[in-house]
Design an enzyme around this catalytic site. Structure first.
Site, PDB file in Angstrom:
ATOM      1  N   ASP A 145       0.830  -1.193   0.000  1.00  0.00           N
ATOM      2  CA  ASP A 145       0.000   0.000   0.000  1.00  0.00           C
ATOM      3  C   ASP A 145       0.866   1.246   0.000  1.00  0.00           C
ATOM      4  O   ASP A 145       2.089   1.172  -0.097  1.00  0.00           O
ATOM      5  CB  ASP A 145      -1.003  -0.022   1.156  1.00  0.00           C
ATOM      6  CG  ASP A 145      -0.325  -0.265   2.483  1.00  0.00           C
ATOM      7  OD1 ASP A 145       0.659   0.439   2.777  1.00  0.00           O
ATOM      8  OD2 ASP A 145      -0.773  -1.169   3.218  1.00  0.00           O
ATOM      9  N   LYS A 167      -4.992   2.404   0.299  1.00  0.00           N
ATOM     10  CA  LYS A 167      -5.149   2.778   1.701  1.00  0.00           C
ATOM     11  C   LYS A 167      -4.634   4.182   1.934  1.00  0.00           C
ATOM     12  O   LYS A 167      -3.451   4.438   2.046  1.00  0.00           O
ATOM     13  CB  LYS A 167      -4.410   1.821   2.639  1.00  0.00           C
ATOM     14  CG  LYS A 167      -5.269   0.760   3.241  1.00  0.00           C
ATOM     15  CD  LYS A 167      -4.574   0.159   4.418  1.00  0.00           C
ATOM     16  CE  LYS A 167      -5.482  -0.844   5.100  1.00  0.00           C
ATOM     17  NZ  LYS A 167      -4.788  -1.534   6.183  1.00  0.00           N
ATOM     18  N   MET A 280       0.270   9.138  12.245  1.00  0.00           N
ATOM     19  CA  MET A 280      -0.687   9.790  11.349  1.00  0.00           C
ATOM     20  C   MET A 280      -1.360  10.972  12.043  1.00  0.00           C
ATOM     21  O   MET A 280      -2.567  11.145  11.977  1.00  0.00           O
ATOM     22  CB  MET A 280      -1.742   8.770  10.894  1.00  0.00           C
ATOM     23  CG  MET A 280      -1.137   7.612  10.122  1.00  0.00           C
ATOM     24  SD  MET A 280      -2.278   6.205   9.911  1.00  0.00           S
ATOM     25  CE  MET A 280      -2.278   5.506  11.572  1.00  0.00           C
TER      26      MET A 280
END
Lengths: 360, 360
Positions: A145, A167, A280
Site C-alpha cells: 500500500d 489505503k 498519522m
C-alpha cells in the site's frame, strides 16, 4: 584498494565438505563496488552452513524419489534451507531436524500457498530486516500500500506480480475486507503471497485482521516485524523515546480514526514522564496539542513533527504544544509524519545526526 | 534445480557501464546453497547502483591526489558508497552529491573515529536490519552486552575487536558512565566503534545517554533503529499490539528500575483499550499483576509472558492478571522476557504461527 581487479574467494565455513566458490570480478570503474560486494556476501552465510549442505546432500536421493514435480521439489528445498530445519541444524539439533524433515516429506502431497505478513519499516530500504528482504525474493505476488516506499517495492523479486491495494484516509483503494479476501484467494491458488506493510504489521497496521482471515481459512502464514515509524523516526531524528532524565515509558497512539474523526481526550495523557507518539497525526495535530493543553499539560511541553522520517526527505520541525501547530502550518509538510511529545524532544538539538535533504 | 553445477551471472543494473560479474560455483552437495546465494546477492544492489559506479570512476583521480594515505582513502570510498552521497545519487540528485563530495574531500584531513549505536533486534539474527549488518562488517571494535544474542555478535567482522560490557540487573560489569567513556576514548583513537544493543537503542536502551557523551566530545555518530522486543515478540507470538477490536494504543513500560525497586502505580494503567507491554517484567510480574487488579483492572484481563521471543527457545505463557503469576512460577522461565497485557492476548491462540523449541 581503488584499483580495478579481480578477486576470488571461498567461504571458509564451507571449505571442509562443500565449497561454494564465489569470484567477484570488476571491470571499468567499479572496483569499490566489487570490494563492498565481497564484504556483503558473508551476509548469507551463518558460520556453520556447511552442516546444512551436508544434510542436503544426504537427502537428495530420498527427496527426488518422494517429490517428483520439480517446482514442488524446489520449494521443498527452499523451505528446508530457510525454515526451522536449518535453525535446528545450526543449533546442533540434527536429530530433531531429521525427524522434522521426515514428517514434512511425508505430508508434502500438494503445494500449499502461504502468506507472509511483513513489515517494510519506515522508509529507508536499509532498514528492512534481512528476513523481509529474503521473503521479498521468494514471493510470487506482492500486495503493498501507499505506506511502503517505492524504493522498497522495487527490491522485490523482479518477476513477482505487484498489486497495489491503496489505503489512504480519504481514498480507500481497496476496503480492508477485500484485502483480506484477496490474500485468502491468492494463497488458495497455491501462491506465495507477500503482504508488505509500512512500519510494523502489528502496530497500527491492521495486520491482525488480515491474518485472522487467513487463520480462519487455515492458510499458513508468517508475521515478520518491521521497524515501526516511532523507532525509525526517533533514531534518525536524535530523539530517544525513553531516557532516564525525561521519560520512563512511551506510548504509541493513532492520530486518526477510520471515520476521519479524532476521538482525543487529553486527560488520558497527563504523565509528564512519558513520551507520547502519535502516528498519522498531521491532520489532528492542532486538536491534539490543544486537547493536551486544555487537559492540563504545560503549553511549553516540547513537541516535534517528523516528516518522512529515515528518508532523504526527512525534516524535523520542533516546537512546543503551544507553538508547533503554527510552525507546521507555515511549512509545506508532507505525509507520512510522526508526532513526538515530551521532554525527550529537547535532546534533538544535541543528538541530531541524520541530514535529510528536505528544506523549504 | 537440485543438481550440482556452476552458475555465473551479471547484475543487469551494472551492465551498461560497469559490469560486476559474479560467478557462483558449487561443488559436492551444495547446489541449493549456490542457488540461494545467487538469489541473495541482489541484496546489495539497488536498481541504479550503476550511476554510483560511474561517479566513483570520475572521482578516482581527484581523490587519489587529495588523499594519499591508502587506509584513509579506503574509508573515504566506503563512506562515499554507504553514506548520504549514495542516497543522493540514487535519488537522482547528482549535482547535490558532487557538492557534498567536494566539501567532504576538502575537510578530509585526518581519519576521525566514529560510533554507530545500533539496535540488534530481539534475538533472531534474521531480524537484523540490512544497515545493522552492513555496519557490523565495517566496525573496528564492537561493544555489546548480554541482551545481544551470541549468534548476532558472531556475525560481526571476524577481525573486529569484541568488548563485552555486561549489564545485568544484579551484576553491572561496566557502569553506564564507563561505557560512555569507553566509547569516547575508542572513537578518539580514530576507530570505528559499533555499539550493539539488544532491541532498539532508543527504547529502554539508554542509548540516549551514550550518544550524549559523544555529542559533548564532538564525535560523529549514527543511530540505527532495531526491532524492539515488543514488536518482535508480538509478531512471533501472534499477538497484535493494536487491533480495532481490542486496543487503539500501546504503551511500553519498564518492569524494573536501576535500584531494583519497582515503582509501579496501577492507577496509571486503567485504559482497557490499550495494550500494555512491560520490558524486563519477570521479577516484577507478581507486583505488576496485583497492582493492576488493586487499581481496578478486571482480574480476568488477558496477559502473556513471552520468553526469549523470536528465538528457537521462544515460549509463550498465557493467562490472566489473576492467574499468570502462578503459571509463570510453575515454569522454569528464562530471561529475557516480555509481558503483554490486554485483550489482544486472546488472539494468540488463533494467530500463533511460530514454533519455538522450548518445552518443559
Amino acid at each position: 584498494v581503488d584499483e580495478p581487479g579481480l578477486c576470488s574467494f571461498t567461504f571458509p565455513a564451507l571449505v571442509d565438505r562443500n565449497p561454494v566458490v564465489l569470484s567477484v570480478s570488476s571491470d571499468g570503474n567499479a572496483p569499490m563496488l566489487a570490494r563492498l560486494l565481497r564484504s556483503r556476501l558473508e551476509l548469507m552465510l551463518p558460520a556453520n552452513y556447511g552442516r546444512i549442505a551436508q544434510l542436503l546432500g544426504e537427502l537428495r536421493g530420498p527427496v527426488a524419489e518422494r517429490i517428483t514435480d520439480p517446482a514442488q521439489r524446489l520449494r521443498f528445498w527452499e523451505d528446508l534451507v530457510d525454515g526451522p530445519v536449518a535453525e535446528l541444524v545450526l543449533a546442533g539439533r540434527e536429530a530433531e531436524a531429521r525427524t522434522h524433515i521426515t514428517a514434512v516429506l511425508a505430508r508434502t502431497a500438494g503445494v500449499r500457498g502461504e502468506v507472509w505478513l511483513v513489515g517494510a519499516g519506515p522508509g529507508d530500504p536499509d532498514l528492512l530486516t534481512i528476513k523481509a528482504w529474503r521473503l521479498m525474493q521468494k514471493a510470487d505476488v506482492v500486495l503493498y500500500d501507499r505506506l511502503v516506499a517505492p524504493a522498497i517495492v522495487d527490491l522485490c523479486r523482479k518477476d513477482a506480480e505487484r498489486v497495489y491495494v491503496g489505503k489512504r484516509m480519504a481514498e480507500h483503494s481497496l476496503p480492508q475486507q477485500d484485502i483480506n479476501a484477496l490474500l485468502v484467494s491468492l494463497a488458495g491458488e497455491g501462491r506465495r503471497v507477500l503482504r508488505l506493510k509500512g512500519g510494523d504489521p502489528f502496530i497500527f497496521g491492521r495486520g491482525g485482521e488480515e491474518i485472522e482471515a487467513l487463520a480462519e481459512h487455515r492458510i499458513p502464514f508468517q508475521v515478520v516485524p518491521g521497524i515501526t515509524a516511532a523507532a525509525g523516526c526517533a533514531c534518525y531524528a536524535g530523539i530517544p523515546l525513553t531516557h532516564r532524565d525525561h521519560a520512563r515509558s512511551v506510548r504509541f497512539v493513532t492520530g486518526h480514526r477510520r471515520d476521519g474523526a479524532v476521538q482525543f481526550r487529553g486527560d488520558d495523557f497527563l504523565d509528564e514522564e512519558e513520551t507520547l507518539v502519535f502516528y498519522m497525526g498531521l491532520v489532528a495535530l492542532p486538536d491534539i496539542c490543544r486537547g493536551l493543553i486544555e487537559a492540563g499539560r504545560d503549553p511549553t511541553t516540547p513537541a516535534a513533527l517528523v516528516q518522512q522520517g529515515t528518508t532523504a526527505r526527512q525534516r524535523v520541525l520542533v516546537g512546543s504544544l503551544a507553538s508547533l501547530p503554527d510552525i507546521v502550518a507555515s511549512h509545506d509538510v508532507k505525509a507520512p509524519t510522526l508526532l513526538i511529545i515530551g521532554g525527550v524532544v529537547t535532546l534533538h538539538q544535541k543528538l541530531s545526526w541524520y541530514e535529510g535533504g528536505a528544506s523549504d
